[in-house]
Design an enzyme around this catalytic site. Structure first.
Site, PDB file in Angstrom:
ATOM      1  N   ARG A   1      -9.568  30.721 -29.300  1.00  0.00           N
ATOM      2  CA  ARG A   1      -9.216  29.404 -28.734  1.00  0.00           C
ATOM      3  C   ARG A   1      -7.781  29.416 -28.194  1.00  0.00           C
ATOM      4  NH1 ARG A   1      -9.935  24.076 -32.310  1.00  0.00           N
ATOM      5  NH2 ARG A   1      -8.147  24.901 -33.404  1.00  0.00           N
TER       6      ARG A   1
ATOM      7  N   HIS B   1      12.498  22.463 -13.474  1.00  0.00           N
ATOM      8  CA  HIS B   1      12.300  21.742 -14.745  1.00  0.00           C
ATOM      9  C   HIS B   1      10.914  21.119 -14.830  1.00  0.00           C
ATOM     10  CE1 HIS B   1      16.475  22.519 -14.956  1.00  0.00           C
ATOM     11  NE2 HIS B   1      16.803  21.616 -14.042  1.00  0.00           N
TER      12      HIS B   1
ATOM     13  N   LYS C   1      -5.735  23.027 -26.476  1.00  0.00           N
ATOM     14  CA  LYS C   1      -4.907  22.606 -27.604  1.00  0.00           C
ATOM     15  C   LYS C   1      -3.444  22.591 -27.173  1.00  0.00           C
ATOM     16  CE  LYS C   1      -4.982  23.088 -32.604  1.00  0.00           C
ATOM     17  NZ  LYS C   1      -5.011  21.662 -32.910  1.00  0.00           N
TER      18      LYS C   1
ATOM     19  N   GLU D   1     -12.972  11.465 -30.318  1.00  0.00           N
ATOM     20  CA  GLU D   1     -12.535  12.157 -31.537  1.00  0.00           C
ATOM     21  C   GLU D   1     -11.450  11.352 -32.223  1.00  0.00           C
ATOM     22  OE1 GLU D   1     -10.872  15.984 -30.404  1.00  0.00           O
ATOM     23  OE2 GLU D   1      -9.872  15.095 -28.689  1.00  0.00           O
TER      24      GLU D   1
HETATM   25  N1  PDD Z   1      -5.769  19.460 -35.191  1.00  0.00           N
HETATM   26  N2  PDD Z   1      -9.255  17.369 -32.244  1.00  0.00           N
HETATM   27  C1  PDD Z   1      -7.921  17.444 -32.084  1.00  0.00           C
HETATM   28  C2  PDD Z   1      -7.287  16.600 -31.033  1.00  0.00           C
HETATM   29  C3  PDD Z   1      -7.145  18.299 -32.896  1.00  0.00           C
HETATM   30  O1  PDD Z   1      -5.820  18.353 -32.727  1.00  0.00           O
HETATM   31  C4  PDD Z   1      -7.781  19.055 -33.902  1.00  0.00           C
HETATM   32  C5  PDD Z   1      -6.998  19.969 -34.800  1.00  0.00           C
HETATM   33  C6  PDD Z   1      -9.190  18.938 -34.045  1.00  0.00           C
HETATM   34  C7  PDD Z   1      -9.957  19.727 -35.074  1.00  0.00           C
HETATM   35  O2  PDD Z   1      -9.956  21.102 -34.761  1.00  0.00           O
HETATM   36  P1  PDD Z   1     -10.012  22.219 -35.897  1.00  0.00           P
HETATM   37  O3  PDD Z   1     -11.229  21.993 -36.683  1.00  0.00           O
HETATM   38  O4  PDD Z   1     -10.052  23.493 -35.117  1.00  0.00           O
HETATM   39  O5  PDD Z   1      -8.775  22.089 -36.748  1.00  0.00           O
HETATM   40  C8  PDD Z   1      -9.889  18.084 -33.194  1.00  0.00           C
HETATM   41  C9  PDD Z   1      -4.879  20.266 -36.015  1.00  0.00           C
HETATM   42  C10 PDD Z   1      -5.419  20.494 -37.376  1.00  0.00           C
HETATM   43  C11 PDD Z   1      -3.515  19.579 -35.994  1.00  0.00           C
HETATM   44  O6  PDD Z   1      -3.105  19.184 -34.920  1.00  0.00           O
HETATM   45  O7  PDD Z   1      -2.869  19.495 -37.037  1.00  0.00           O
END
Ligand code: PDD
Length: 273
Positions: A52, A101, A143, A175
């Site tokens: 990922r 920038h 991410k 989500e």
């Molecule tokens: N967050 N959706 C979002 C927007 C996230 O930032 C995350 C993870 C998830 C869940 O993904 P995973 O199961 O791979 O952790 C869903 C991490 C934990 C954080 O920002 O702390």
């Protein structure tokens, strides 16, 4: 933060890690990260997180100088040096310093090790409250480090006694701020299909419950569900028993949520012995 980190190609003391103040990771919020856990010194589902992270770099046009093998080697070295039995590991790649920038250049890359606490036992036993919030994450399947909106909004949800939020837009749920969402109605499990980060915990849950429907889910459906739960690296499977002022189901964590938490925990223990 643990003693040693990986900063721009070397393992050094975490306190000595540096980033340029004009990096667009800081001044524009353009960067990517990923976060996973160790369980008994074993990086849990490492392969998925590395895939990922590498995908996030490609999609954001940021050059990552290390392949999967090299990253894995460094991570194992850091776990040993930091004696990270049960903790968190954060990989971060910034957008870099750029003349205008704005445009991404060669970024700075770090891997940090951290202490990590799960939500309290009480939250798993009683479930948590979420606030319904009209919002949709931009480039949600990448991410990125851009969490400005939920960080800002967290003041409000904490004041309301909520654990987090449940995002919805045009009546559709996506989500939570850092977790994926599942609902259960009449024994059928569903999770939103669109505008989400493809969570690694979600992926494992879909393997444990392959009959889960991946589809559009309305906020109304979530409010009328028998069970709701959230999944993430830092929460595993956490029951949601209230959205705004409305109780979900009978207001207690449901049997399917509890079973999936148990199965997920077992799966993790099996792979980290
Ligand atoms: N967050 N959706 C979002 C927007 C996230 O930032 C995350 C993870 C998830 C869940 O993904 P995973 O199961 O791979 O952790 C869903 C991490 C934990 C954080 O920002 O702390």
């Amino acid at each position: 933060m643990k003693t040693f980190c990986f900063a721009n190609s070397q393992i050094i003391e975490s306190e000595k890690a540096k980033i340029h103040p004009m990096d667009i990771g800081l001044i524009r919020g353009y960067g990517i990260f990923d976060f996973f856990r160790t369980s008994n010194y074993s990086p849990v589902f490492l392969n998925d997180y590395l895939d990922r992270f590498i995908r996030s770099a490609e999609k954001t046009f940021l050059a990552l100088d290390f392949g999967k093998e090299e990253l894995s080697q460094v991570i194992h070295e850091l776990i040993e040096k930091n004696d990270l039995k049960n903790g968190g590991i954060r990989m971060f790649l910034s957008g870099g310093v750029s003349e205008n920038h704005f445009s991404p250049t060669k970024g700075s890359f770090f891997i940090f090790c951290e202490d990590l606490d799960f939500p309290s036992k009480d939250k798993y036993e009683k479930g948590v409250k979420l606030l319904a919030l009209e919002h949709i994450r931009s480039i949600a399947d990448i991410k990125t480090t851009n969490y400005a909106f939920p960080v800002w909004h967290s003041k409000i949800w904490k004041k309301e006694g909520a654990e987090d939020v449940i995002y919805h837009m045009n009546g559709q749920v996506s989500e939570s701020s850092r977790s994926n969402i599942f609902i259960v109605k009449d024994g059928k499990i569903s999770t939103p299909a669109n505008h989400i980060l493809h969570g690694i915990t979600r992926k494992r849950l879909l393997e444990l419950a392959p009959q889960t429907q991946i589809r559009n889910i309305t906020l109304k459906e979530a409010l009328n569900a028998d069970e709701v739960f959230m999944t993430s690296t830092t929460k595993k499977v956490l029951p949601v028993t209230q959205i705004d002022e409305l109780k979900i189901g009978n207001g207690h964590p449901g049997p399917i949520t509890k079973k999936l938490l148990e199965e997920f925990t077992e799966l993790e223990q099996k792979i980290s012995v």
